[in-house]
Design a protein around this motif. Structure first.
Motif, PDB file in Angstrom:
ATOM      1  N   LEU A  60       0.850  -1.187   0.000  1.00 46.54           N
ATOM      2  CA  LEU A  60       0.000   0.000   0.000  1.00 46.54           C
ATOM      3  C   LEU A  60       0.888   1.240   0.000  1.00 46.54           C
ATOM      4  O   LEU A  60       1.862   1.316   0.756  1.00 46.54           O
ATOM      5  CB  LEU A  60      -0.906   0.023   1.229  1.00 46.54           C
ATOM      6  N   GLN A  64      -2.769   5.381  -0.491  1.00 48.10           N
ATOM      7  CA  GLN A  64      -3.776   4.332  -0.307  1.00 48.10           C
ATOM      8  C   GLN A  64      -4.091   4.118   1.169  1.00 48.10           C
ATOM      9  O   GLN A  64      -5.253   3.943   1.545  1.00 48.10           O
ATOM     10  CB  GLN A  64      -3.287   3.026  -0.944  1.00 48.10           C
ATOM     11  N   MET A  65      -3.059   4.149   2.017  1.00 48.60           N
ATOM     12  CA  MET A  65      -3.300   3.987   3.453  1.00 48.60           C
ATOM     13  C   MET A  65      -4.117   5.163   3.987  1.00 48.60           C
ATOM     14  O   MET A  65      -5.041   4.975   4.792  1.00 48.60           O
ATOM     15  CB  MET A  65      -1.980   3.870   4.208  1.00 48.60           C
ATOM     16  N   GLN A  67      -6.229   7.015   2.314  1.00 47.17           N
ATOM     17  CA  GLN A  67      -7.596   6.867   1.822  1.00 47.17           C
ATOM     18  C   GLN A  67      -8.365   5.831   2.636  1.00 47.17           C
ATOM     19  O   GLN A  67      -9.509   6.066   3.058  1.00 47.17           O
ATOM     20  CB  GLN A  67      -7.572   6.455   0.351  1.00 47.17           C
ATOM     21  N   ASN A  68      -7.755   4.687   2.862  1.00 42.84           N
ATOM     22  CA  ASN A  68      -8.436   3.619   3.609  1.00 42.84           C
ATOM     23  C   ASN A  68      -8.760   4.046   5.039  1.00 42.84           C
ATOM     24  O   ASN A  68      -9.860   3.825   5.539  1.00 42.84           O
ATOM     25  CB  ASN A  68      -7.573   2.359   3.627  1.00 42.84           C
ATOM     26  N   LYS A  71     -11.590   6.567   5.214  1.00 46.86           N
ATOM     27  CA  LYS A  71     -12.913   5.954   5.052  1.00 46.86           C
ATOM     28  C   LYS A  71     -13.398   5.337   6.361  1.00 46.86           C
ATOM     29  O   LYS A  71     -14.583   5.422   6.693  1.00 46.86           O
ATOM     30  CB  LYS A  71     -12.863   4.903   3.946  1.00 46.86           C
ATOM     31  N   HIS A  97      -5.368  -4.659   6.645  1.00 44.76           N
ATOM     32  CA  HIS A  97      -6.223  -3.511   6.967  1.00 44.76           C
ATOM     33  C   HIS A  97      -6.282  -3.156   8.450  1.00 44.76           C
ATOM     34  O   HIS A  97      -7.045  -2.264   8.833  1.00 44.76           O
ATOM     35  CB  HIS A  97      -7.635  -3.776   6.447  1.00 44.76           C
ATOM     36  N   ALA A 100      -5.283   0.501   8.931  1.00 38.64           N
ATOM     37  CA  ALA A 100      -6.318   1.445   8.495  1.00 38.64           C
ATOM     38  C   ALA A 100      -7.407   1.589   9.552  1.00 38.64           C
ATOM     39  O   ALA A 100      -7.899   2.701   9.795  1.00 38.64           O
ATOM     40  CB  ALA A 100      -6.923   0.977   7.171  1.00 38.64           C
ATOM     41  N   ALA A 171     -13.389  -4.589   4.253  1.00 33.39           N
ATOM     42  CA  ALA A 171     -13.388  -4.465   2.794  1.00 33.39           C
ATOM     43  C   ALA A 171     -14.673  -3.793   2.301  1.00 33.39           C
ATOM     44  O   ALA A 171     -14.644  -3.021   1.335  1.00 33.39           O
ATOM     45  CB  ALA A 171     -13.226  -5.838   2.152  1.00 33.39           C
ATOM     46  N   LEU A 174     -14.415  -0.053   2.815  1.00 30.29           N
ATOM     47  CA  LEU A 174     -13.469   0.607   1.914  1.00 30.29           C
ATOM     48  C   LEU A 174     -14.050   0.847   0.528  1.00 30.29           C
ATOM     49  O   LEU A 174     -13.406   1.498  -0.306  1.00 30.29           O
ATOM     50  CB  LEU A 174     -12.182  -0.210   1.820  1.00 30.29           C
ATOM     51  N   GLN A 175     -15.244   0.324   0.276  1.00 32.13           N
ATOM     52  CA  GLN A 175     -15.900   0.559  -1.014  1.00 32.13           C
ATOM     53  C   GLN A 175     -16.698   1.859  -1.033  1.00 32.13           C
ATOM     54  O   GLN A 175     -17.154   2.299  -2.077  1.00 32.13           O
ATOM     55  CB  GLN A 175     -16.843  -0.616  -1.335  1.00 32.13           C
TER      56      GLN A 175
END
Length: 552
Positions: A60, A64-65, A67-68, A71, A97, A100, A171, A174-175
């Motif tokens: 990651l 990306q980290m 962003q996750n 969220k 994860h 995150a 998961a 994270l969508q």
């Protein structure tokens, strides 16, 4: 601040009889939380790799980290996690994860209560009954273990490392789309707000939930770290060392290397070779395992620049052997800390000339030594180590009595460790004042095992103690007084403990001995140290009277 030899500077006040580390001012505004600091730091160099998972071979970037984690923070904000009592329970190993989830909690100012998934179900239930988290995050493998706990708390369960039918997962979270204007939660004196809750136990063995504030001491002492470092710790986030690694990676921009595998020498050597690990913190027993492993060599450890160990002492011969595999002095360091203090207390860069010491005090830490009569001690004076870190502590959740026993009204933590300072202001820990034992990194109390053995009809008395093994820690051993006419054998006691205690670290790895009586003090209490001494003496004279289990 370091002295000319690279060791932390420590001075002694002979009038007050107090040792002090150097005084340093934090760079960060006291209204900021650690989450706010991490949020800003992760915005830098967004395309650099931030985390590598050795287990699933995923990577990651910092972007990306961020962003996750954002969220997760948004989800908690939308679910009205606003108060310090709005908690997230985190019972997970080091998978992709987990960071995150933890960072998302920090962004929202939501404390997470991290619990080790290897603990017994009843202990986990007791801990979460204290803090009553609204959400429980767990690994898929532990869902059945925690499902009824979640139901009793009316808490939502979210799986961290996979999906189960009908169960929400990270998961899934994270969508969700992310707002462009997100900012972490802000507070007045964010430094004092509870950041996380880790687990500890008192002298009775009753689980306690230890609050940790957003103190900068958690990470500022590791300011030597930078983007060229690859950090790895086998600890999960319920350990202070795991939390330190999580925070320092984000603040100082290192690469965070994770693995869900438990520590083994082969695995660690593999990690070092594949990923060029430069910084690690591990248990003292892990150092012993590494030093004595035939496969360990200097070539495999060539990338290490910082090897910290904590949790106990290592033999001088072991330290010398370990040093022979490292490329330079000052790499192998003994660290001493306390979960309640929320940071390391001392650091020993000089394990070659001071191998028995835990080093000198870190910045803004004060320590005094008090003997059993309450008298302050000077150099070479033996007594309990009391520590002061100059910051707010909210104590143990729901346990004001234990809080007062741990930290007095003047702010001094009573560590329960007995030790002294030498003439060079190096701290030495001699023994634990408390009965707590640690085996393979897991803490337990003798009475927990005693209570199980005492349920056997043929047992009249029992005393459990730890037999120290350098690579494992305190292996539980038992001296047992049988009732008249009993046909019981030592192996029967070992088998009974294995059957009735679900976790291996409390099993009788040190063996069982039958004795006619237990040594007792004048007031009639069992003298655990005397019983242990007799056990060890008999072990060298009459091995046919008891068994020692070597299969751990």
């Amino acid at each position: 601040m370091l002295d000319l030899n690279g060791n932390p500077a420590t001075r002694f006040d002979p009038d007050q009889k107090v040792w002090s580390g150097c005084s340093l001012q934090s760079f960060y505004n006291e209204d900021l939380t650690v989450g706010q600091i991490i949020f800003r730091q992760l915005q830098r160099q967004p395309q650099r790799i931030f985390q590598i998972s050795h287990t699933d071979n995923s990577r990651l970037t910092r972007y990306q980290m961020l962003q996750n984690a954002t969220k997760i923070g948004c989800y908690l904000r939308d679910k009205c996690f606003k108060k310090e009592t709005d908690l997230v329970g985190l019972m997970a190993r080091n998978s992709t994860h987990v960071a995150a989830v933890a960072y998302g909690c920090l962004f929202n100012g939501t404390p997470f209560h991290a619990v080790n998934p290897s603990l017994e179900h009843n202990t986990i239930a007791s801990l979460y009954k204290i803090t009553r988290p609204r959400i429980l995050c767990c690994d898929v493998a532990d869902y059945e273990k925690i499902k009824d706990i979640g139901a009793s708390l009316e808490a939502l369960i979210i799986t961290v490392n996979g999906k189960l039918p009908g169960v929400m997962s990270v998961a899934d979270l994270l969508q969700t789309p992310l707002p462009d204007d997100y900012e972490p939660a802000q507070f007045q004196r964010g430094v004092d707000r509870t950041m996380a809750i880790l687990c500890s136990s008192g002298t009775t063995g009753t689980p306690k939930a230890v609050t940790l504030s957003n103190s900068r001491k958690l990470f500022e002492m590791h300011s030597y770290l930078g983007p060229d470092d690859v950090q790895y710790a086998p600890s999960t986030l319920d350990w202070l060392t795991g939390l330190i690694t999580l925070v320092t990676a984000a603040v100082f921009g290192t690469v965070r290397l994770i693995s869900s595998e438990i520590f083994s020498t082969a695995h660690f050597l593999d990690l070092c070779e594949q990923h060029e690990v430069s910084w690690t913190i591990m248990a003292n027993s892990h150092v012993a395992m590494l030093a004595n492993c035939p496969k360990t060599n200097a070539q495999k450890l060539r990338s290490l620049r910082h090897l910290l160990f904590a949790g106990g002492h290592c033999l001088v011969t072991t330290l010398k052997k370990m040093q022979s595999f490292l490329h330079g002095s000052g790499i192998l360091r003994n660290a001493y800390g306390l979960t309640e203090v929320g940071t390391l207390i001392s650091y020993n860069y000089d394990t070659q000339s001071k191998p028995a010491s835990v080093g000198r005090l870190l910045a803004n830490i004060r320590v005094k030594v008090v003997d059993s009569s309450g008298q302050l001690q000077g150099p070479k004076g033996l007594g309990e180590i009391l520590c002061h870190n100059g910051q707010l502590w909210s104590g143990y959740v729901g346990n004001s009595q234990a809080t007062a026993e741990m930290r007095d009204s003047a702010g001094w933590y009573h560590t329960g460790d007995v030790g002294y300072f030498d003439e060079d202001n190096y701290l030495h820990i001699v023994e634990r004042k408390k009965d707590m034992l640690k085996y393979l990194g897991m803490m337990y109390y003798p009475h927990e095992v005693e209570e199980v053995i005492a349920q056997m009809p043929d047992v009249a008395e029992v005393c459990v103690f730890g037999i120290f093994r350098e690579m494992e820690g305190d292996a539980a051993a038992a001296s047992v007084v049988l009732r008249s006419g009993s046909k019981l054998e030592p192996r029967h006691v070992e088998q009974y403990v294995r059957k009735n205690i679900s976790v291996q670290f409390k099993h009788l790895h040190g063996g069982v001995q039958f004795v006619p009586q237990l040594a007792k003090s004048a007031n009639g209490k069992v003298n655990r140290q005397a019983v242990k001494a007799a056990y060890l003496k008999d072990a060298t004279q009459s091995k046919d009277q008891f068994t020692i289990t070597t299969n751990n």
